[in-house]
Design a protein around this motif. Structure first.
Motif, short mmCIF file in Angstrom:
data_model
loop_
_atom_site.label_atom_id
_atom_site.label_comp_id
_atom_site.label_asym_id
_atom_site.label_seq_id
_atom_site.Cartn_x
_atom_site.Cartn_y
_atom_site.Cartn_z
N VAL A 88 90.93 56.48 48.01
CA VAL A 88 91.11 56.10 49.36
C VAL A 88 89.80 56.77 50.34
CG1 VAL A 88 92.17 56.22 51.67
CG2 VAL A 88 93.43 55.81 49.48
N VAL A 89 88.90 56.03 50.63
CA VAL A 89 87.70 56.37 51.42
C VAL A 89 88.08 56.27 53.08
CG1 VAL A 89 85.44 56.27 51.99
CG2 VAL A 89 86.12 55.75 49.85
N VAL A 90 88.47 57.47 53.55
CA VAL A 90 88.71 57.57 55.07
C VAL A 90 87.45 57.46 56.13
CG1 VAL A 90 90.34 58.67 56.69
CG2 VAL A 90 90.65 58.66 54.27
N VAL A 91 87.50 56.89 56.90
CA VAL A 91 86.62 56.41 57.89
C VAL A 91 87.04 56.60 59.21
CG1 VAL A 91 84.77 54.75 58.82
CG2 VAL A 91 85.10 54.81 56.54
N ASP A 92 86.36 57.49 60.13
CA ASP A 92 86.48 57.29 61.63
C ASP A 92 86.08 56.29 62.18
OD1 ASP A 92 86.79 57.96 64.38
OD2 ASP A 92 86.07 60.18 64.08
N SER A 93 87.13 55.28 62.96
CA SER A 93 86.30 54.21 63.27
C SER A 93 85.71 54.32 64.44
CB SER A 93 87.70 53.26 63.43
OG SER A 93 88.48 53.03 62.44
N ALA A 94 86.25 55.18 65.39
CA ALA A 94 85.80 55.54 66.75
C ALA A 94 84.21 55.92 66.77
CB ALA A 94 86.70 56.69 67.37
N PHE A 96 82.22 55.79 63.97
CA PHE A 96 81.82 55.21 63.05
C PHE A 96 80.20 54.73 63.09
CE2 PHE A 96 80.62 51.11 60.42
CZ PHE A 96 80.65 51.79 59.19
N VAL A 97 79.81 54.22 64.17
CA VAL A 97 78.46 53.93 64.33
C VAL A 97 77.43 55.22 64.21
CG1 VAL A 97 76.77 52.88 66.11
CG2 VAL A 97 79.03 51.90 65.89
N ASP A 98 77.67 56.19 64.62
CA ASP A 98 77.00 57.31 64.60
C ASP A 98 77.05 57.87 63.08
OD1 ASP A 98 76.42 57.23 67.29
OD2 ASP A 98 78.05 58.68 67.82
N HIS A 99 78.05 57.62 62.41
CA HIS A 99 77.96 58.07 60.68
C HIS A 99 78.12 56.92 59.82
CE1 HIS A 99 78.57 62.10 62.31
NE2 HIS A 99 79.40 61.60 63.41
N VAL A 100 77.71 55.80 60.12
CA VAL A 100 77.66 54.75 59.24
C VAL A 100 76.99 55.02 57.81
CG1 VAL A 100 75.70 53.64 60.20
CG2 VAL A 100 77.16 52.29 58.78
N ARG A 101 75.79 55.69 57.98
CA ARG A 101 74.94 55.92 56.80
C ARG A 101 75.76 57.10 55.81
NH1 ARG A 101 69.94 56.04 54.11
NH2 ARG A 101 69.93 53.98 54.97
N GLU A 102 76.44 58.10 56.50
CA GLU A 102 77.19 59.27 55.79
C GLU A 102 78.35 58.58 55.09
OE1 GLU A 102 77.38 63.07 58.03
OE2 GLU A 102 76.78 61.71 59.73
N GLU A 133 89.84 53.76 71.91
CA GLU A 133 89.07 52.69 72.68
C GLU A 133 87.76 52.30 72.07
OE1 GLU A 133 87.28 51.71 77.28
OE2 GLU A 133 88.12 53.56 76.74
N MET A 134 86.88 53.09 71.39
CA MET A 134 85.74 52.78 70.94
C MET A 134 85.66 52.47 69.49
SD MET A 134 83.80 52.57 73.52
CE MET A 134 82.17 52.62 72.72
N SER A 135 86.92 52.32 68.69
CA SER A 135 87.13 51.97 67.35
C SER A 135 86.70 50.66 66.99
CB SER A 135 88.69 52.46 66.85
OG SER A 135 89.21 51.13 67.48
N ARG A 136 86.00 50.64 65.72
CA ARG A 136 85.52 49.32 65.10
C ARG A 136 86.62 49.12 64.44
NH1 ARG A 136 80.07 48.11 65.87
NH2 ARG A 136 79.57 49.21 67.48
N ILE A 141 83.33 47.09 59.98
CA ILE A 141 83.16 48.44 59.40
C ILE A 141 82.80 47.95 58.02
CG2 ILE A 141 84.25 50.45 58.30
CD1 ILE A 141 85.40 50.99 60.84
N ARG A 142 83.43 46.99 57.39
CA ARG A 142 83.10 46.72 55.94
C ARG A 142 81.50 45.89 55.83
NH1 ARG A 142 86.61 45.15 51.31
NH2 ARG A 142 85.53 43.55 50.08
N SER A 143 81.47 45.13 57.00
CA SER A 143 80.25 44.56 57.00
C SER A 143 79.03 45.50 57.14
CB SER A 143 80.02 43.49 57.96
OG SER A 143 80.98 42.45 57.72
N ALA A 144 79.23 46.53 57.97
CA ALA A 144 78.29 47.27 58.10
C ALA A 144 78.06 48.40 56.92
CB ALA A 144 78.48 48.20 59.32
N MET A 145 79.01 48.74 56.20
CA MET A 145 78.91 49.50 54.80
C MET A 145 78.37 48.58 53.88
SD MET A 145 82.77 51.67 54.70
CE MET A 145 81.99 52.94 53.93
N GLU A 146 78.46 47.45 53.78
CA GLU A 146 77.77 46.62 52.97
C GLU A 146 76.26 46.74 53.12
OE1 GLU A 146 80.82 43.11 51.29
OE2 GLU A 146 79.64 42.67 52.97
#
Length: 210
Positions: A88-94, A96-102, A133-136, A141-146
């Motif tokens: 399980v890879v846990v992502v903070d959706s709120a 995410f934009v600031d940490h997409v690379r990490e 409110e700002m969650s993706r 998120i999947r598309s951005a990670m790809e």
């Protein structure tokens, strides 16, 4: 909790491995999610240099919460990956934009792990904090990670040391990475692990199907 353990006991015999590994960057809510899985309640969490682990139904399923620290993550993940049953890879959706690379680097490390590749175990991207409110959503998120995985693959940026001779690439250079085409089935779901809107039902369903 007892109901959850009985369900795990019924389904756990389907796979060779017996370990569910949870990973994610610091602040993703990974340890809070771990607490919900093993205790069904919220707990105060803090950054750690050691893993948390719980045997839900001895010896059928162990859940391991790997520290988010990038310098520790790879070695601790490898400590348990030889018995991996799912990740399980846990992502903070709120944020995410600031940490997409990490976040994408974490998934990249997981998918390049030789035990993960060999076992073809399923991987779940749990998009946490969907109530903010700002969650993706899981699909963006999947598309951005790809896209990030494609960049990482093309530049062979890999934080996980590989001592088993596994390939360093997820695919041919200059080819777009599509998660559905990889050897491991990668699923993306949303959820919330703390607060009045807590909902990890999709994670529980995924675990039950392992």
């Amino acid at each position: 909790k007892q109901w959850y353990q009985r369900r795990v006991a019924i389904t756990a015999g389907r796979a060779k491995g017996n370990t569910l590994i949870m990973v994610g960057i610091e602040g993703s809510g990974k340890t809070a999610l771990y607490a919900q899985l093993v205790a069904g309640k919220e707990v105060q969490t803090q950054s750690s240099i050691t893993e948390n682990s719980t045997q839900l139904t001895d010896p059928l399923l162990k859940i391991v919460d790997v520290p988010g620290n990038a310098r520790l993550r790879g070695d601790i993940f490898s400590k348990y990956s030889n018995s991996v049953r799912g990740v399980v890879v846990v992502v903070d959706s709120a944020d995410f934009v600031d940490h997409v690379r990490e976040c994408s680097e974490v998934l990249y490390e997981v998918l390049l792990n030789s035990d993960v590749q060999r076992s073809k175990c399923p991987v779940l991207v749990f998009c946490n904090k969907q109530d903010e409110e700002m969650s993706r959503g899981p699909d963006p998120i999947r598309s951005a990670m790809e896209r990030e995985l494609t960049t990482l693959n093309n530049t062979a940026v890999n934080a996980l040391s590989d001592d088993s001779g596994s390939q360093k690439m997820l695919g041919p250079a200059n080819e777009t990475i599509r998660l559905e085409k990889l050897g491991n089935k990668v699923t993306s779901v949303g959820g919330v692990c703390i607060g009045a809107d807590t909902d990890i039902s999709k994670l529980n369903t995924w675990i039950a199907a392992l």
